[in-house]
Write a protein that holds these residues in place. Structure first.
Motif, PDB file in Angstrom:
ATOM      1  N   ALA A  37       0.827  -1.203   0.000  1.00  0.00           N
ATOM      2  CA  ALA A  37       0.000   0.000   0.000  1.00  0.00           C
ATOM      3  C   ALA A  37       0.865   1.259   0.000  1.00  0.00           C
ATOM      4  CB  ALA A  37      -0.925  -0.002   1.213  1.00  0.00           C
ATOM      5  N   ALA A  38       1.970   1.236   0.737  1.00  0.00           N
ATOM      6  CA  ALA A  38       2.888   2.381   0.766  1.00  0.00           C
ATOM      7  C   ALA A  38       3.506   2.603  -0.608  1.00  0.00           C
ATOM      8  CB  ALA A  38       3.972   2.158   1.815  1.00  0.00           C
ATOM      9  N   LEU A  39       3.849   1.527  -1.287  1.00  0.00           N
ATOM     10  CA  LEU A  39       4.434   1.618  -2.627  1.00  0.00           C
ATOM     11  C   LEU A  39       3.413   2.183  -3.614  1.00  0.00           C
ATOM     12  CD1 LEU A  39       6.833   0.941  -4.517  1.00  0.00           C
ATOM     13  CD2 LEU A  39       5.797  -1.330  -4.826  1.00  0.00           C
ATOM     14  N   ARG A  40       2.196   1.691  -3.535  1.00  0.00           N
ATOM     15  CA  ARG A  40       1.140   2.131  -4.450  1.00  0.00           C
ATOM     16  C   ARG A  40       0.807   3.605  -4.260  1.00  0.00           C
ATOM     17  NH1 ARG A  40      -2.852  -0.668  -2.565  1.00  0.00           N
ATOM     18  NH2 ARG A  40      -2.192  -2.608  -3.577  1.00  0.00           N
ATOM     19  N   ASN A  41       0.825   4.068  -2.995  1.00  0.00           N
ATOM     20  CA  ASN A  41       0.450   5.451  -2.688  1.00  0.00           C
ATOM     21  C   ASN A  41       1.651   6.389  -2.572  1.00  0.00           C
ATOM     22  OD1 ASN A  41      -2.632   5.370  -2.110  1.00  0.00           O
ATOM     23  ND2 ASN A  41      -1.834   3.618  -0.975  1.00  0.00           N
ATOM     24  N   LYS A  42       2.828   5.863  -2.922  1.00  0.00           N
ATOM     25  CA  LYS A  42       4.058   6.657  -2.930  1.00  0.00           C
ATOM     26  C   LYS A  42       4.329   7.302  -1.560  1.00  0.00           C
ATOM     27  CE  LYS A  42       3.673   7.672  -7.852  1.00  0.00           C
ATOM     28  NZ  LYS A  42       3.593   8.727  -8.891  1.00  0.00           N
ATOM     29  N   ILE A  43       4.189   6.493  -0.514  1.00  0.00           N
ATOM     30  CA  ILE A  43       4.453   6.952   0.844  1.00  0.00           C
ATOM     31  C   ILE A  43       5.861   6.529   1.251  1.00  0.00           C
ATOM     32  CG2 ILE A  43       3.811   6.679   3.269  1.00  0.00           C
ATOM     33  CD1 ILE A  43       0.934   6.288   2.363  1.00  0.00           C
ATOM     34  N   GLN A  44       6.659   7.477   1.702  1.00  0.00           N
ATOM     35  CA  GLN A  44       8.013   7.183   2.184  1.00  0.00           C
ATOM     36  C   GLN A  44       7.921   6.836   3.679  1.00  0.00           C
ATOM     37  OE1 GLN A  44      10.626   7.019   0.133  1.00  0.00           O
ATOM     38  NE2 GLN A  44       9.294   7.606  -1.588  1.00  0.00           N
ATOM     39  N   ILE A  45       7.805   5.558   3.975  1.00  0.00           N
ATOM     40  CA  ILE A  45       7.557   5.128   5.365  1.00  0.00           C
ATOM     41  C   ILE A  45       8.669   5.596   6.301  1.00  0.00           C
ATOM     42  CG2 ILE A  45       7.056   3.175   6.868  1.00  0.00           C
ATOM     43  CD1 ILE A  45       6.298   1.574   4.380  1.00  0.00           C
ATOM     44  N   ARG A  46       9.898   5.364   5.908  1.00  0.00           N
ATOM     45  CA  ARG A  46      11.032   5.667   6.791  1.00  0.00           C
ATOM     46  C   ARG A  46      11.120   7.155   7.113  1.00  0.00           C
ATOM     47  NH1 ARG A  46      15.148   2.309   7.816  1.00  0.00           N
ATOM     48  NH2 ARG A  46      14.686   1.025   5.985  1.00  0.00           N
ATOM     49  N   GLU A  47      10.782   8.010   6.156  1.00  0.00           N
ATOM     50  CA  GLU A  47      10.874   9.451   6.376  1.00  0.00           C
ATOM     51  C   GLU A  47       9.632  10.007   7.083  1.00  0.00           C
ATOM     52  OE1 GLU A  47      11.642   7.977   3.493  1.00  0.00           O
ATOM     53  OE2 GLU A  47      13.825   8.236   3.670  1.00  0.00           O
ATOM     54  N   GLN A  48       8.457   9.485   6.764  1.00  0.00           N
ATOM     55  CA  GLN A  48       7.218  10.082   7.246  1.00  0.00           C
ATOM     56  C   GLN A  48       6.749   9.537   8.607  1.00  0.00           C
ATOM     57  OE1 GLN A  48       5.513  10.011   2.754  1.00  0.00           O
ATOM     58  NE2 GLN A  48       3.994  10.495   4.309  1.00  0.00           N
ATOM     59  N   LEU A  49       7.019   8.271   8.893  1.00  0.00           N
ATOM     60  CA  LEU A  49       6.469   7.656  10.103  1.00  0.00           C
ATOM     61  C   LEU A  49       6.986   8.276  11.406  1.00  0.00           C
ATOM     62  CD1 LEU A  49       4.467   5.565  11.060  1.00  0.00           C
ATOM     63  CD2 LEU A  49       6.302   3.852  11.023  1.00  0.00           C
ATOM     64  N   PRO A  50       8.298   8.550  11.566  1.00  0.00           N
ATOM     65  CA  PRO A  50       8.767   9.155  12.826  1.00  0.00           C
ATOM     66  C   PRO A  50       8.093  10.491  13.124  1.00  0.00           C
ATOM     67  CG  PRO A  50      10.608   8.268  11.598  1.00  0.00           C
ATOM     68  CD  PRO A  50       9.434   8.193  10.678  1.00  0.00           C
ATOM     69  N   GLY A  51       7.896  11.302  12.085  1.00  0.00           N
ATOM     70  CA  GLY A  51       7.237  12.584  12.289  1.00  0.00           C
ATOM     71  C   GLY A  51       5.791  12.420  12.718  1.00  0.00           C
ATOM     72  N   TYR A  52       5.138  11.411  12.171  1.00  0.00           N
ATOM     73  CA  TYR A  52       3.732  11.171  12.512  1.00  0.00           C
ATOM     74  C   TYR A  52       3.587  10.653  13.942  1.00  0.00           C
ATOM     75  CZ  TYR A  52      -0.988   9.201  12.232  1.00  0.00           C
ATOM     76  OH  TYR A  52      -2.301   8.884  12.467  1.00  0.00           O
ATOM     77  N   LEU A  53       4.488   9.767  14.351  1.00  0.00           N
ATOM     78  CA  LEU A  53       4.424   9.203  15.702  1.00  0.00           C
ATOM     79  C   LEU A  53       5.017  10.135  16.754  1.00  0.00           C
ATOM     80  CD1 LEU A  53       5.406   5.465  15.023  1.00  0.00           C
ATOM     81  CD2 LEU A  53       3.119   6.457  15.222  1.00  0.00           C
ATOM     82  N   GLY A  54       5.753  11.134  16.308  1.00  0.00           N
ATOM     83  CA  GLY A  54       6.329  12.092  17.251  1.00  0.00           C
ATOM     84  C   GLY A  54       7.582  11.584  17.936  1.00  0.00           C
ATOM     85  N   GLY A  55       8.329  10.717  17.278  1.00  0.00           N
ATOM     86  CA  GLY A  55       9.568  10.185  17.858  1.00  0.00           C
ATOM     87  C   GLY A  55      10.247   9.208  16.923  1.00  0.00           C
ATOM     88  N   ALA A  56      11.484   8.849  17.258  1.00  0.00           N
ATOM     89  CA  ALA A  56      12.246   7.912  16.433  1.00  0.00           C
ATOM     90  C   ALA A  56      11.536   6.560  16.356  1.00  0.00           C
ATOM     91  CB  ALA A  56      13.644   7.736  17.015  1.00  0.00           C
ATOM     92  N   ALA A  57      11.625   5.953  15.174  1.00  0.00           N
ATOM     93  CA  ALA A  57      10.954   4.666  14.959  1.00  0.00           C
ATOM     94  C   ALA A  57      11.900   3.679  14.297  1.00  0.00           C
ATOM     95  CB  ALA A  57       9.709   4.862  14.106  1.00  0.00           C
ATOM     96  N   GLN A  58      11.826   2.432  14.738  1.00  0.00           N
ATOM     97  CA  GLN A  58      12.572   1.335  14.098  1.00  0.00           C
ATOM     98  C   GLN A  58      11.587   0.514  13.277  1.00  0.00           C
ATOM     99  OE1 GLN A  58      14.602  -0.934  17.110  1.00  0.00           O
ATOM    100  NE2 GLN A  58      16.280   0.512  17.289  1.00  0.00           N
ATOM    101  N   LEU A  59      11.792   0.500  11.956  1.00  0.00           N
ATOM    102  CA  LEU A  59      10.927  -0.273  11.083  1.00  0.00           C
ATOM    103  C   LEU A  59      11.475  -1.689  11.008  1.00  0.00           C
ATOM    104  CD1 LEU A  59      10.444   2.347   8.221  1.00  0.00           C
ATOM    105  CD2 LEU A  59       9.119   2.024  10.303  1.00  0.00           C
ATOM    106  N   CYS A  60      10.619  -2.666  11.250  1.00  0.00           N
ATOM    107  CA  CYS A  60      11.093  -4.052  11.268  1.00  0.00           C
ATOM    108  C   CYS A  60      10.011  -4.998  10.745  1.00  0.00           C
ATOM    109  CB  CYS A  60      11.519  -4.459  12.679  1.00  0.00           C
ATOM    110  SG  CYS A  60      10.358  -3.999  13.978  1.00  0.00           S
ATOM    111  N   THR A  61      10.447  -6.197  10.428  1.00  0.00           N
ATOM    112  CA  THR A  61       9.545  -7.232   9.937  1.00  0.00           C
ATOM    113  C   THR A  61      10.078  -8.580  10.400  1.00  0.00           C
ATOM    114  OG1 THR A  61       8.400  -8.033   7.955  1.00  0.00           O
ATOM    115  CG2 THR A  61      10.739  -7.507   7.716  1.00  0.00           C
TER     116      THR A  61
END
Length: 234
Positions: A37-61
């Motif tokens: 979904a992020a790829l389809r909607n051209k969302i930069q997860i790594r850049e946008q998610l920390p700002g949205y959550l209000g803090g540093a984020a570790q993306l993992c799977t």
């Protein structure tokens, strides 16, 4: 990023920070559907998610998520490339990989002690996550990432905690370990074993009796008798 959406996320993050002790860096477990979904909607997860959550984020799977994306072929090749850029968390399915949704559910068992967020577009997985207290849920809608409001399970859990009716298992273990580390457990045991000793005699009752003083100018009767005898002998 809309101001209203940012306030919404800040309020929800405050709930998880204070009620479930979520701390930075926030660990976000992503599945293949979220990556797609992020790829389809051209969302930069790594850049946008920390700002949205209000803090540093570790993306993992997990390995299971990557294996699932590989098995789906070219249709999800782009999502697989995105998932491979994230940190891989160890799961319990090394020899026998399971579906991505099953694997992510196993990562939040026992009260979600590692404080994972779950990022998914899978509606069935989302419904199962909502049945577990203390698990924030992320999804993409209308080209934006959204942090879902706390589930009724999470709200009920916090209410029980506030009335001291329930303590999570991982918190109980943490309390025990902290007490052992600080030596408080031994001190508590010693206090219970100590008994009140019988008190000794009152020191005031052991004081020596004072001799009676004779009035001034008076002599003891024994001395008077001795003097009378001497006079008679003379």
């Amino acid at each position: 990023m809309g101001v209203k959406r940012q306030k919404h996320a800040k309020k929800i993050m405050g709930f998880y920070r204070h009620s479930f002790q979520f701390r930075e860096p926030f660990q976000v477990l992503l599945d293949g559907t979220f990556c797609q979904a992020a790829l389809r909607n051209k969302i930069q997860i790594r850049e946008q998610l920390p700002g949205y959550l209000g803090g540093a984020a570790q993306l993992c799977t997990t390995r299971c998520v990557i294996k699932e994306l590989e098995s789906l072929g070219k249709a999800l090749y782009g999502a697989k490339l995105i998932a491979q850029r994230f940190q891989v968390r160890n799961c319990s399915h090394h020899k026998d990989p399971v579906s991505g949704s099953t694997c992510l559910l196993s990562m939040i068992e026992d009260g979600n002690p590692h404080h994972f967020f779950i990022a998914t577009q899978d509606q069935d997985l989302s419904n199962k996550v909502k049945k577990k207290p203390g698990v924030p849920l992320l999804f993409i809608i209308q080209n934006t990432m959204v942090l879902d409001k706390p589930s009724p399970k999470s709200l009920a859990f916090v209410q029980k905690l506030q009335t001291n009716q329930l303590v999570p298992e991982y918190q109980k273990q943490s309390i025990v370990e902290l007490k052992e580390k600080e030596g408080l457990a031994k001190q508590e045991g010693e206090k219970r074993r100590k008994r009140k000793r019988a008190g000794g005699p009152n020191p005031l009752s052991c004081l020596k009796k004072k001799k009676k003083k004779t009035p001034e100018g008076q002599e003891p009767s024994a001395e008077k008798k001795k003097r009378r005898k001497r006079k008679r002998n003379r």
